[in-house]
Design an enzyme around this catalytic site. Sequence first.
Site, PDB file in Angstrom:
ATOM      1  N   HIS A  72       0.718  -1.783  -0.122  1.00 59.24           N
ATOM      2  CA  HIS A  72      -0.014   0.359   0.358  1.00 59.24           C
ATOM      3  C   HIS A  72       0.763   1.255   0.223  1.00 59.24           C
ATOM      4  O   HIS A  72       1.854   1.500   0.868  1.00 59.24           O
ATOM      5  CB  HIS A  72      -0.858  -0.150   1.352  1.00 59.24           C
ATOM      6  CG  HIS A  72      -1.884  -0.722   1.434  1.00 59.24           C
ATOM      7  ND1 HIS A  72      -3.190  -0.690   1.916  1.00 59.24           N
ATOM      8  CD2 HIS A  72      -2.457  -1.796   0.417  1.00 59.24           C
ATOM      9  CE1 HIS A  72      -4.231  -1.324   1.203  1.00 59.24           C
ATOM     10  NE2 HIS A  72      -3.344  -2.405   0.691  1.00 59.24           N
ATOM     11  N   TYR A 201      -8.827   6.048   6.917  1.00 54.73           N
ATOM     12  CA  TYR A 201      -9.349   6.234   8.492  1.00 54.73           C
ATOM     13  C   TYR A 201     -10.067   7.640   9.156  1.00 54.73           C
ATOM     14  O   TYR A 201     -10.238   8.552   7.503  1.00 54.73           O
ATOM     15  CB  TYR A 201      -8.480   6.903   9.270  1.00 54.73           C
ATOM     16  CG  TYR A 201      -7.218   5.855   9.168  1.00 54.73           C
ATOM     17  CD1 TYR A 201      -6.231   5.219   8.375  1.00 54.73           C
ATOM     18  CD2 TYR A 201      -7.144   4.713  10.997  1.00 54.73           C
ATOM     19  CE1 TYR A 201      -5.228   4.231   8.778  1.00 54.73           C
ATOM     20  CE2 TYR A 201      -5.749   3.899  11.131  1.00 54.73           C
ATOM     21  CZ  TYR A 201      -5.535   4.077   9.752  1.00 54.73           C
ATOM     22  OH  TYR A 201      -4.147   2.581  10.055  1.00 54.73           O
ATOM     23  N   PRO A 294      -4.169   0.429  18.874  1.00 61.03           N
ATOM     24  CA  PRO A 294      -4.647  -0.211  17.840  1.00 61.03           C
ATOM     25  C   PRO A 294      -4.217   0.931  16.430  1.00 61.03           C
ATOM     26  O   PRO A 294      -4.127   0.401  15.098  1.00 61.03           O
ATOM     27  CB  PRO A 294      -5.728  -0.722  17.317  1.00 61.03           C
ATOM     28  CG  PRO A 294      -7.210  -0.512  18.209  1.00 61.03           C
ATOM     29  CD  PRO A 294      -6.096  -0.174  19.708  1.00 61.03           C
ATOM     30  N   LYS A 298       0.721  -0.258  15.071  1.00 57.84           N
ATOM     31  CA  LYS A 298       2.157   0.055  15.790  1.00 57.84           C
ATOM     32  C   LYS A 298       2.459  -1.637  16.373  1.00 57.84           C
ATOM     33  O   LYS A 298       3.818  -1.857  16.324  1.00 57.84           O
ATOM     34  CB  LYS A 298       2.337   1.535  16.360  1.00 57.84           C
ATOM     35  CG  LYS A 298       2.670   2.302  15.656  1.00 57.84           C
ATOM     36  CD  LYS A 298       3.732   2.134  14.942  1.00 57.84           C
ATOM     37  CE  LYS A 298       3.303   3.109  13.715  1.00 57.84           C
ATOM     38  NZ  LYS A 298       4.308   2.669  12.223  1.00 57.84           N
ATOM     39  N   TYR A 383       4.236   6.626  10.121  1.00 57.58           N
ATOM     40  CA  TYR A 383       3.181   5.464   9.651  1.00 57.58           C
ATOM     41  C   TYR A 383       3.946   4.530   9.328  1.00 57.58           C
ATOM     42  O   TYR A 383       4.303   3.586   9.153  1.00 57.58           O
ATOM     43  CB  TYR A 383       1.492   5.804   9.240  1.00 57.58           C
ATOM     44  CG  TYR A 383       0.928   5.271   8.776  1.00 57.58           C
ATOM     45  CD1 TYR A 383       0.637   3.479   8.227  1.00 57.58           C
ATOM     46  CD2 TYR A 383      -0.305   5.376   9.598  1.00 57.58           C
ATOM     47  CE1 TYR A 383       0.135   2.688   7.919  1.00 57.58           C
ATOM     48  CE2 TYR A 383      -1.446   3.896   9.567  1.00 57.58           C
ATOM     49  CZ  TYR A 383      -1.593   2.985   8.686  1.00 57.58           C
ATOM     50  OH  TYR A 383      -1.972   2.206   8.522  1.00 57.58           O
TER      51      TYR A 383
HETATM   52  C1  PHB Z   1      -6.256  -3.932  10.508  1.00 55.55           C
HETATM   53  O1  PHB Z   1      -5.769  -4.394   9.596  1.00 55.55           O
HETATM   54  O2  PHB Z   1      -6.585  -5.193  11.696  1.00 55.55           O
HETATM   55  C2  PHB Z   1      -5.434  -2.411  10.777  1.00 55.55           C
HETATM   56  C3  PHB Z   1      -5.530  -1.809  10.025  1.00 55.55           C
HETATM   57  C4  PHB Z   1      -4.832  -0.542  10.500  1.00 55.55           C
HETATM   58  C5  PHB Z   1      -4.997  -0.010  12.155  1.00 55.55           C
HETATM   59  C6  PHB Z   1      -5.429  -0.695  12.995  1.00 55.55           C
HETATM   60  C7  PHB Z   1      -6.187  -2.331  12.379  1.00 55.55           C
HETATM   61  O3  PHB Z   1      -4.211   0.636  12.448  1.00 55.55           O
END
Ligand code: PHB
Length: 390
Positions: A72, A201, A294, A298, A383
């Site tokens: 990505h 997000y 989450p 990280k 990130y």
């Molecule tokens: C996930 O794919 O489970 C996932 C991805 C990004 C995040 C948290 C969880 O910030």
Amino acid sequence: MRTQVVVVGAGPAGLLLARLLGQRGVDVVVLETRSREYVEARIRAGILEHSTLEVLDGAGLGDVVRRDGAEHRGVYLQWPGERHHLDFVDLVGRSVWLYGQTEVTRQLGLAHDAAGTQIAYEVADVELHDVDGERPSVTYTDRDGVRTRVEAVAVAGCDGSFGPSRPVVADAGGETWERTYDYSWLGILADVAPSTDELIYAWHDDGFALHSMRSASVSRLYLQVPAGTEIGQWSDDRIWDALSTRLGAGIDGWQLTPGPITEKSVLPMRSHVCAPMRRGRLFLAGDAAHIVPPTGAKGLNLAVADVALLAPALADLAAGDPAAGERYSERALRRVWRCTHFSWWMTTMLHRDDDPFTRQLQLSQLQWVTSSRAGAAGLAENYAGLPISL
Ligand code: PHB
Ligand code: APR
């Protein structure tokens, strides 16, 4: 029994550390309370930072990530009416890989099978002894009920937030820092093609939502819910409706495609750091030393960074250098605090806050991060991955 390093815990931190040590010719015994099936079925986050992939390359797992994972370039950040793509490759020259932690654990298991690593699953009553001296040991009861003592040069506490290692370090003093959040994530796995090419997000007045994925046919999505939420309060229809609203269905014709939900659970959120990450010959890595919420994914990356620093130090210790490992905690904690800050920052920027003033600040911050190259690059650097050693 005697070995060089006892690794307590066969989560990603313990399995990767055992692999990196094995590659360096260090003798290892891994102890795990759960069954292998349980460990390999746990569903966790799915984003690997650039530097995590480099470490996995060193462990011989990079090719399988590139084959089965998806690269990505960035993520979408949005709030009602606006969706912006941040291109990490363009901003900081690094991408991330979508590859489930469940798969990382399974692949590490296969690598250990091939290498013949000694891993004892389903052990009980694990106790750590003499970690302040030069001959620490660990006692445990194996699945046949036999009590065994393993002596070693060092013990690696990779036993997560509820294992016995952290309290042993805490007993000698040290400090802990904690932040709890008054919301949780309701996470689902669904058998449906993702409605987006990269993660979304979403800030929304109803609460945060995240659209992630596991493959071309499996989606992973999350909703902010109040702490203490019972999963029974959320029917599948209610979940899809809330996801649709928060993720912005209808904006520029975008729609969220629902599908059969195969797993759903509520995940509490907290930040926790303990320091030092070491007591004598006991070294902590991964969730045993720190927990992050989450947002920003990280947790696994931090565990990988810890063991990437720890493995060479333990190999030197096993080779007879008594000073090896002296700087591990200090070096690891620099990255731990960076990621702790980033995870807290992403979390507090994106989650619904009842205070109207805070909500305006969040929107202003999102506008800045998506319109200023400097703002965007800061998010991208954190990130997509900082160097292992900061
Ligand atoms: C996930 O794919 O489970 C996932 C991805 C990004 C995040 C948290 C969880 O910030
Ligand atoms: N003896 C042996 N093993 C134990 C004990 C014990 N007494 N107590 C717990 N364990 C095991 C757990 O069963 C688990 O398999 O230690 C392992 C710790 O693994 P994780 O919790 O997955 O932690 P870690 O390997 O540090 O991985 C960090 O996992 O929780 C996520 O967000 C986190 O992605 C990050 C990653």
